[in-house]
Design a protein around this motif. Structure first.
Motif, PDB file in Angstrom:
ATOM      1  N   ASN A 167     128.929  11.639  99.964  1.00  0.00           N
ATOM      2  CA  ASN A 167     130.138  11.451 100.936  1.00  0.00           C
ATOM      3  C   ASN A 167     129.833  10.688 101.982  1.00  0.00           C
ATOM      4  OD1 ASN A 167     132.424  11.569 102.567  1.00  0.00           O
ATOM      5  ND2 ASN A 167     132.772  13.956 102.076  1.00  0.00           N
ATOM      6  N   PRO A 168     130.320   9.163 102.235  1.00  0.00           N
ATOM      7  CA  PRO A 168     130.071   8.453 103.550  1.00  0.00           C
ATOM      8  C   PRO A 168     130.403   8.954 104.799  1.00  0.00           C
ATOM      9  CG  PRO A 168     131.702   7.189 102.081  1.00  0.00           C
ATOM     10  CD  PRO A 168     131.434   8.776 101.497  1.00  0.00           C
ATOM     11  N   ASN A 169     131.389  10.003 104.789  1.00  0.00           N
ATOM     12  CA  ASN A 169     132.242  10.444 105.948  1.00  0.00           C
ATOM     13  C   ASN A 169     131.550  11.591 106.828  1.00  0.00           C
ATOM     14  OD1 ASN A 169     134.234   8.685 105.324  1.00  0.00           O
ATOM     15  ND2 ASN A 169     135.228  10.184 103.941  1.00  0.00           N
ATOM     16  N   ILE A 170     130.508  11.988 105.987  1.00  0.00           N
ATOM     17  CA  ILE A 170     129.700  13.371 106.458  1.00  0.00           C
ATOM     18  C   ILE A 170     128.786  12.932 107.565  1.00  0.00           C
ATOM     19  CG2 ILE A 170     128.231  15.070 105.806  1.00  0.00           C
ATOM     20  CD1 ILE A 170     130.814  15.751 104.806  1.00  0.00           C
TER      21      ILE A 170
ATOM     22  N   ASP B 180     113.645  22.111 100.071  1.00  0.00           N
ATOM     23  CA  ASP B 180     114.465  23.049 100.096  1.00  0.00           C
ATOM     24  C   ASP B 180     115.937  22.526 100.436  1.00  0.00           C
ATOM     25  OD1 ASP B 180     112.707  24.954  99.353  1.00  0.00           O
ATOM     26  OD2 ASP B 180     112.513  25.561 101.724  1.00  0.00           O
ATOM     27  N   ILE B 181     116.202  21.247 101.369  1.00  0.00           N
ATOM     28  CA  ILE B 181     117.306  21.080 101.690  1.00  0.00           C
ATOM     29  C   ILE B 181     118.340  20.653 100.714  1.00  0.00           C
ATOM     30  CG2 ILE B 181     118.290  18.783 103.043  1.00  0.00           C
ATOM     31  CD1 ILE B 181     116.087  18.861 104.902  1.00  0.00           C
ATOM     32  N   PRO B 182     118.168  19.907  99.628  1.00  0.00           N
ATOM     33  CA  PRO B 182     119.158  19.563  98.580  1.00  0.00           C
ATOM     34  C   PRO B 182     119.877  20.773  98.100  1.00  0.00           C
ATOM     35  CG  PRO B 182     117.456  18.028  98.249  1.00  0.00           C
ATOM     36  CD  PRO B 182     116.853  19.265  99.222  1.00  0.00           C
ATOM     37  N   ALA B 183     119.300  21.691  97.933  1.00  0.00           N
ATOM     38  CA  ALA B 183     119.914  23.123  97.554  1.00  0.00           C
ATOM     39  C   ALA B 183     120.703  23.703  98.532  1.00  0.00           C
ATOM     40  CB  ALA B 183     119.033  24.046  96.907  1.00  0.00           C
ATOM     41  N   MET B 184     120.441  23.387  99.659  1.00  0.00           N
ATOM     42  CA  MET B 184     121.279  24.101 100.960  1.00  0.00           C
ATOM     43  C   MET B 184     122.431  23.277 101.145  1.00  0.00           C
ATOM     44  SD  MET B 184     117.915  24.720 103.418  1.00  0.00           S
ATOM     45  CE  MET B 184     118.571  25.247 104.809  1.00  0.00           C
ATOM     46  N   LEU B 185     122.525  21.996 100.601  1.00  0.00           N
ATOM     47  CA  LEU B 185     123.675  21.265 100.909  1.00  0.00           C
ATOM     48  C   LEU B 185     124.541  20.725  99.653  1.00  0.00           C
ATOM     49  CD1 LEU B 185     122.073  18.654 103.028  1.00  0.00           C
ATOM     50  CD2 LEU B 185     123.273  20.699 103.901  1.00  0.00           C
ATOM     51  N   ASP B 186     124.402  21.732  98.479  1.00  0.00           N
ATOM     52  CA  ASP B 186     124.869  21.329  97.329  1.00  0.00           C
ATOM     53  C   ASP B 186     126.502  21.496  97.191  1.00  0.00           C
ATOM     54  OD1 ASP B 186     124.881  24.209  97.301  1.00  0.00           O
ATOM     55  OD2 ASP B 186     123.674  24.216  95.577  1.00  0.00           O
ATOM     56  N   PHE B 187     127.083  22.078  98.431  1.00  0.00           N
ATOM     57  CA  PHE B 187     128.391  22.351  98.289  1.00  0.00           C
ATOM     58  C   PHE B 187     129.286  21.322  99.116  1.00  0.00           C
ATOM     59  CE2 PHE B 187     126.559  23.886 102.187  1.00  0.00           C
ATOM     60  CZ  PHE B 187     127.492  23.618 103.155  1.00  0.00           C
ATOM     61  N   ILE B 188     128.668  20.516  99.760  1.00  0.00           N
ATOM     62  CA  ILE B 188     129.272  19.324 100.493  1.00  0.00           C
ATOM     63  C   ILE B 188     130.171  18.579  99.665  1.00  0.00           C
ATOM     64  CG2 ILE B 188     129.133  17.610 102.129  1.00  0.00           C
ATOM     65  CD1 ILE B 188     126.856  18.899 103.644  1.00  0.00           C
ATOM     66  N   ASP B 189     129.352  17.536  98.631  1.00  0.00           N
ATOM     67  CA  ASP B 189     130.233  16.824  97.975  1.00  0.00           C
ATOM     68  C   ASP B 189     131.271  17.515  97.012  1.00  0.00           C
ATOM     69  OD1 ASP B 189     128.805  14.754  98.902  1.00  0.00           O
ATOM     70  OD2 ASP B 189     127.873  13.926  97.100  1.00  0.00           O
TER      71      ASP B 189
END
Length: 486
Positions: free
Chosen positions: A350-353, A371-380
């Motif tokens: 998402n380019p707006n983040i 670990d970061i990708p799994a912490m942010l998997d709800f954003i898109d």
């Protein structure tokens, strides 16, 4: 310690990756040299051509450069004792092997494969330890010369005394004695003219003026043979420091296949090089106090071989995680952001983040970058979740009061024009006061509705700010819908 300058060496084989145990040897050799204002030498031991891997020497250079273990002499920078690659020193080994024959410390052996195989089978049948029977050591001078003249292939073997004991002192393991009768007349120079590791490392260590040899304890059993070579040549024996192995557990070695054996594995998992080096220093070495966090310069100051343990070192991933988290928190926010960006790109399209806002949330919460990708998997995309996530004992929430409070929050948020973290905070806290409920009873349901997760890098207010008004409203409506269906 003698008055001569301390010279240590790191002598890896180019087999394709930097094993954690190898890196620790390099580190200790570097620290020992630097703590005595000495020289740290890099030598490439590539006599075993079958194990050679293309590009492996570059891995060695790259790892030493990245970790700051700068060598004073080596193949890439030269020095007074080169060449520093064993395959380029072939003529030297042949010369010294022949010299050793003259000195009576070695002999020509003309036994072919058939005879050696026959000998092995006889020894197996008799249930005795397999070793060469010394047949060629008993050949007369004339027989030897005749065979050499007629071009019969030969190797040069070490001549081990049949009786007596060889004793040496190791700085870690103390005094060790071995019966000479248990040692084999190993090959020093192969029929292709290349030396075996056992011979090349002794010749090179002597010619390069190495004063302290640091290596793994698996070489303890070979050291008496090395000392017999030093004695036959009349050379000074270096100080030995044998380090215990690095293990995954008391019975299991680190495994390349499981991704826990090499420096590159840990870099790929998102650990910082400074944390890896700091942790490796503590694998089997103690500074003698409670300190655990060291820069390379501080390690040089603190290092003493007396701190090396005899026991195998167990690689404790939790300890590395803790240490890495400490190093991540020491980074500035900008440094953290730069290192985290590739991991954000794996999780967010998402380019707006605003990714910098994510860095503010994650900087103190990240243990390792992978670990970061799994912490942010709800954003898109909001993950599928059930109403049970709204139950939180500490926050005193359940699906019923969560539904009420989300319904109360929705119109207030829909009316909010200035969508910033500050205005979201003021608006939601006014609502909490008006409803007369605990903070968590409004903020927890919002957090769940926005993320579909129990654990997120920030609370409901930060997540709403991050996702923006349109997406936040959409997700809160979805949360209401889910709870009404229930």
């Amino acid at each position: 310690m003698s008055n001569s300058q301390v010279r240590t060496r790191f002598a890896p084989s180019p087999t394709g990756y930097m094993h954690v145990g190898n890196l620790r040897t390099a580190l200790y050799a570097y620290l020992l040299a630097k703590s005595h204002n000495g020289k740290f030498i890099l030598r490439i031991e590539d006599t075993d051509q079958e194990r050679y891997v293309e590009g492996a020497i570059d891995v060695i250079y790259k790892t030493l450069a990245e970790t700051g273990l700068k060598h004073d002499e080596g193949p890439d920078i030269g020095g007074d004792y080169g060449p520093y690659i064993q395959s380029e020193r072939k003529h030297i080994y042949k010369e010294y092997a022949e010299k050793l024959v003259e000195l009576g410390g070695a002999y020509y052996c003309f036994c072919d494969k058939e005879r050696l195989e026959q000998l092995r089978q006889q020894q197996e049948a008799a249930n005795v330890a397999h070793k060469y029977d010394g047949y060629c050591s008993r050949l007369s001078k004339e027989e030897i010369e005749a065979r050499l003249k007629s071009g019969i292939p030969y190797v040069i073997r070490q001549k081990i005394p049949n009786d007596g004991v060889t004793t040496f002192k190791d700085e870690v393991f103390g005094t060790i004695s071995v019966e000479n009768s248990t040692l084999d007349d190993n090959i020093l120079l192969k029929s292709d003219g290349l030396p075996t590791y056992n011979f090349a490392n002794v010749v090179d260590d002597h010619l390069m003026g190495i004063t302290h040899v640091i290596r793994g304890s698996e070489y303890l059993s070979s050291t008496p043979k090395y000392n017999l070579l030093y004695e036959a040549f009349g050379w000074e024996i270096p100080t030995y420091i044998h380090c215990p192995p690095v293990m995954k557990s008391a019975t299991k070695k680190l495994s390349k296949r499981e991704g826990d054996a090499s420096y590159e594995d840990f870099i790929a998992k998102g650990y910082l090089k400074e944390a890896i080096l700091n942790y490796i220093a503590l694998l089997g070495w103690s500074p003698g106090d409670d300190r655990e966090i060291f820069t390379l310069e501080e390690l040089v100051e603190a290092f003493d071989i007396k701190g090396i343990s005899k026991s195998p070192a167990i690689f404790d991933i939790q300890k590395l995680d803790w240490l890495n988290g400490e190093y991540i928190r020491k980074l500035s926010l900008d440094e953290f952001h730069e290192k985290a960006l590739p991991y954000y790109k794996k999780a967010i399209s998402n380019p707006n983040i605003d990714l910098y806002k994510i860095s503010k949330l994650l900087h103190t919460r990240t243990v390792k970058f992978s670990d970061i990708p799994a912490m942010l998997d709800f954003i898109d995309v909001l993950p599928e979740y059930g109403p049970e996530l709204y139950i939180h004992k500490k926050m005193k929430t359940n699906p019923e009061n969560s539904l009420e409070n989300l319904k109360a929050a929705l119109p207030v948020l829909e009316e909010l024009d200035n969508w910033t973290e500050e205005s979201l905070h003021n608006t939601l806290f006014s609502l909490i006061e008006k409803l007369g409920v605990k903070n968590g009873q409004v903020l927890w349901p919002i957090r769940v509705a926005l993320s579909g997760k129990e654990s997120t890098p920030g609370g409901g207010i930060e997540l709403a700010d991050l996702l923006g008004k349109e997406e936040s409203i959409k997700r809160i409506k979805k949360g209401i819908e889910l709870l009404e269906i229930k």
